[in-house]
Write an enzyme that holds these catalytic residues in place. Structure first.
Site, PDB file in Angstrom:
ATOM      1  N   SER A 183      38.323  -0.146  -1.452  1.00 10.69           N
ATOM      2  CA  SER A 183      38.914  -0.148  -0.110  1.00 10.69           C
ATOM      3  C   SER A 183      40.422  -0.332  -0.242  1.00 10.69           C
ATOM      4  CB  SER A 183      38.329  -1.330   0.681  1.00 10.69           C
ATOM      5  OG  SER A 183      39.025  -1.533   1.881  1.00 10.69           O
ATOM      6  N   TYR A 223      36.656 -10.783   1.226  1.00 12.80           N
ATOM      7  CA  TYR A 223      36.360  -9.343   1.135  1.00 12.80           C
ATOM      8  C   TYR A 223      37.390  -8.651   0.237  1.00 12.80           C
ATOM      9  CZ  TYR A 223      35.595  -4.477   2.559  1.00 12.80           C
ATOM     10  OH  TYR A 223      35.351  -3.113   2.555  1.00 12.80           O
TER      11      TYR A 223
HETATM   12  N1  LIG Z   1      34.183   1.730   6.909  1.00 13.04           N
HETATM   13  C1  LIG Z   1      35.364   1.435   6.406  1.00 13.04           C
HETATM   14  O1  LIG Z   1      36.374   1.363   7.139  1.00 13.04           O
HETATM   15  C2  LIG Z   1      35.517   1.181   4.928  1.00 13.04           C
HETATM   16  C3  LIG Z   1      36.816   1.113   4.424  1.00 13.04           C
HETATM   17  C4  LIG Z   1      36.987   0.872   3.071  1.00 13.04           C
HETATM   18  C5  LIG Z   1      35.896   0.703   2.247  1.00 13.04           C
HETATM   19  N2  LIG Z   1      34.636   0.771   2.758  1.00 13.04           N
HETATM   20  C6  LIG Z   1      33.505   0.548   1.845  1.00 13.04           C
HETATM   21  O2  LIG Z   1      32.632   1.644   1.936  1.00 13.04           O
HETATM   22  C7  LIG Z   1      31.320   1.231   1.514  1.00 13.04           C
HETATM   23  C8  LIG Z   1      30.291   1.764   2.508  1.00 13.04           C
HETATM   24  O3  LIG Z   1      30.501   1.137   3.769  1.00 13.04           O
HETATM   25  P1  LIG Z   1      30.379   1.921   5.143  1.00 13.04           P
HETATM   26  O4  LIG Z   1      31.710   1.852   5.786  1.00 13.04           O
HETATM   27  O5  LIG Z   1      29.732   3.225   4.966  1.00 13.04           O
HETATM   28  O6  LIG Z   1      29.471   0.891   5.961  1.00 13.04           O
HETATM   29  P2  LIG Z   1      27.923   0.910   6.389  1.00 13.04           P
HETATM   30  O7  LIG Z   1      27.644   2.088   7.226  1.00 13.04           O
HETATM   31  O8  LIG Z   1      27.656  -0.433   6.930  1.00 13.04           O
HETATM   32  O9  LIG Z   1      27.171   1.104   4.991  1.00 13.04           O
HETATM   33  C9  LIG Z   1      26.947   0.046   4.096  1.00 13.04           C
HETATM   34  C10 LIG Z   1      25.778   0.435   3.233  1.00 13.04           C
HETATM   35  O10 LIG Z   1      25.568  -0.585   2.253  1.00 13.04           O
HETATM   36  C11 LIG Z   1      24.179  -0.823   2.183  1.00 13.04           C
HETATM   37  N3  LIG Z   1      23.902  -2.163   1.687  1.00 13.04           N
HETATM   38  C12 LIG Z   1      24.363  -3.345   2.150  1.00 13.04           C
HETATM   39  N4  LIG Z   1      23.842  -4.351   1.446  1.00 13.04           N
HETATM   40  C13 LIG Z   1      23.026  -3.795   0.527  1.00 13.04           C
HETATM   41  C14 LIG Z   1      22.180  -4.317  -0.488  1.00 13.04           C
HETATM   42  N5  LIG Z   1      22.069  -5.637  -0.711  1.00 13.04           N
HETATM   43  N6  LIG Z   1      21.484  -3.451  -1.263  1.00 13.04           N
HETATM   44  C15 LIG Z   1      21.579  -2.142  -1.052  1.00 13.04           C
HETATM   45  N7  LIG Z   1      22.357  -1.572  -0.117  1.00 13.04           N
HETATM   46  C16 LIG Z   1      23.061  -2.411   0.668  1.00 13.04           C
HETATM   47  C17 LIG Z   1      23.672  -0.625   3.604  1.00 13.04           C
HETATM   48  O11 LIG Z   1      22.289  -0.264   3.583  1.00 13.04           O
HETATM   49  P3  LIG Z   1      21.080  -1.236   3.944  1.00 13.04           P
HETATM   50  O12 LIG Z   1      21.544  -2.205   4.985  1.00 13.04           O
HETATM   51  O13 LIG Z   1      20.024  -0.285   4.424  1.00 13.04           O
HETATM   52  O14 LIG Z   1      20.704  -1.880   2.645  1.00 13.04           O
HETATM   53  C18 LIG Z   1      24.505   0.577   4.026  1.00 13.04           C
HETATM   54  O15 LIG Z   1      23.864   1.760   3.647  1.00 13.04           O
HETATM   55  C19 LIG Z   1      31.366  -0.284   1.401  1.00 13.04           C
HETATM   56  O16 LIG Z   1      31.479  -0.667   0.049  1.00 13.04           O
HETATM   57  C20 LIG Z   1      32.641  -0.648   2.150  1.00 13.04           C
HETATM   58  O17 LIG Z   1      33.210  -1.855   1.689  1.00 13.04           O
HETATM   59  C21 LIG Z   1      34.427   1.029   4.080  1.00 13.04           C
END
Ligand SMILES: NC(=O)c1ccc[n+]([C@@H]2O[C@H](COP(=O)([O-])OP(=O)(O)OC[C@H]3O[C@@H](n4cnc5c(N)ncnc54)[C@H](OP(=O)(O)O)[C@@H]3O)[C@@H](O)[C@H]2O)c1
Length: 247
Positions: A142, A155
């Site tokens: 991120s 975080y």
């Molecule tokens: N959205 C943003 O603005 C942003 C910015 C920078 C970086 N990121 C990073 O991008 C990545 C994906 O996030 P996203 O934005 O797509 O959010 P999201 O839609 O909430 O997706 C998060 C995913 O992680 C999975 N997850 C959480 N805990 C888990 C566990 N213990 N075991 C397996 N899977 C798990 C969730 O699936 P389940 O709940 O079904 O397990 C979900 O599929 C993350 O690493 C986040 O830090 C996001």
């Protein structure tokens, strides 16, 4: 035809957001995609969508914090598709809070998922990639892995870890034909902010209301770009912000 065609990829956190978008884009390129997360109903729907569009996909329930679960995920992947060429270490959570609120359970959850989960992934695939003589590990970090914000001390710490791990891995694997890429997105519209319970942090997030955010597919496109680079090219880091995001 994509050079990724017939390769096998595991995508963690594929049940929503960025992981789901990456899985779909891989499926379009005839990658054998293993979609992993905890919410199996969503993974099943995603796998059906990918195969319905002519791709190859498998849904496997996996909690990335459980080392044995991750081992099983890789075992089933290899049994089904014969290899694991690509790991997208994407699963993550972001329950931001100010330190004085003492949300220690949320801090520990972030450490378990964003740090231990990524380590479990590396540990599970590395022996197979080394034996196969190649592979590609993509760690989703991120902007928070490059900058620290109030409310994000823990975080940001977990995401700084992801950058450090990726760089160490890259150096150790540079003569092993295993590429390592860190993706560092800015603000993307996903479910990620749903776990924030600290009202002060939610108030700060209103600053993002005026900007046009990235969509998950924007991150998927950048990831595909790194994966499709010629074998001698290792795109180490991709930083991608909404144009309007200043910090
Ligand atoms: N959205 C943003 O603005 C942003 C910015 C920078 C970086 N990121 C990073 O991008 C990545 C994906 O996030 P996203 O934005 O797509 O959010 P999201 O839609 O909430 O997706 C998060 C995913 O992680 C999975 N997850 C959480 N805990 C888990 C566990 N213990 N075991 C397996 N899977 C798990 C969730 O699936 P389940 O709940 O079904 O397990 C979900 O599929 C993350 O690493 C986040 O830090 C996001």
């Amino acid at each position: 035809m994509s050079i990724l065609s017939k390769k096998t990829a595991i995508v963690t956190g594929a049940s929503s957001g960025i992981g789901e978008a990456i899985a779909i884009e891989l499926g379009k390129r005839q990658v054998q995609v293993v979609c992993a997360a905890r919410r199996i109903d969503r993974l099943d729907r995603l796998a059906t969508k990918i195969t319905g569009a002519g791709g190859h996909a498998l849904a496997i329930q996996c909690d990335v914090t459980d080392r044995d679960d991750f081992g099983k995920l890789v075992h089933i992947t290899r049994e089904t598709f014969g290899a694991v060429d690509i790991l997208i270490n994407n699963a993550g959570v972001m329950p931001l809070s100010m330190m004085d609120k003492g949300h220690i359970d949320e801090w520990e959850q972030m450490v378990r998922i964003n740090i231990n989960g990524v380590l479990n992934g590396v540990h599970a695939v590395l022996p197979h990639m080394l034996k196969a003589g190649g592979g590609h590990i993509v760690n989703v970090s991120s902007i928070a892995g490059k900058k620290v914000i109030p409310g994000g001390a823990v975080y940001c710490g977990t995401k700084h870890f992801v950058h450090a791990l990726s760089e160490g891995l890259r150096m150790e694997l540079s003569d092993k034909n295993i590429r390592v890429t860190t993706i560092a997105p800015g603000f993307v519209t996903t479910e990620l902010t749903n776990t924030i319970t600290d009202q002060d942090v939610l108030e700060r997030f209103k600053a993002y209301d005026d900007i046009t955010p990235l969509a998950p597919v924007d991150i998927a496109s950048s990831t595909i770009h790194a994966l499709e680079a010629p074998p001698h090219v290792d795109i180490n880091e991709v930083v991608i912000r909404p144009t309007m995001q200043m910090l």
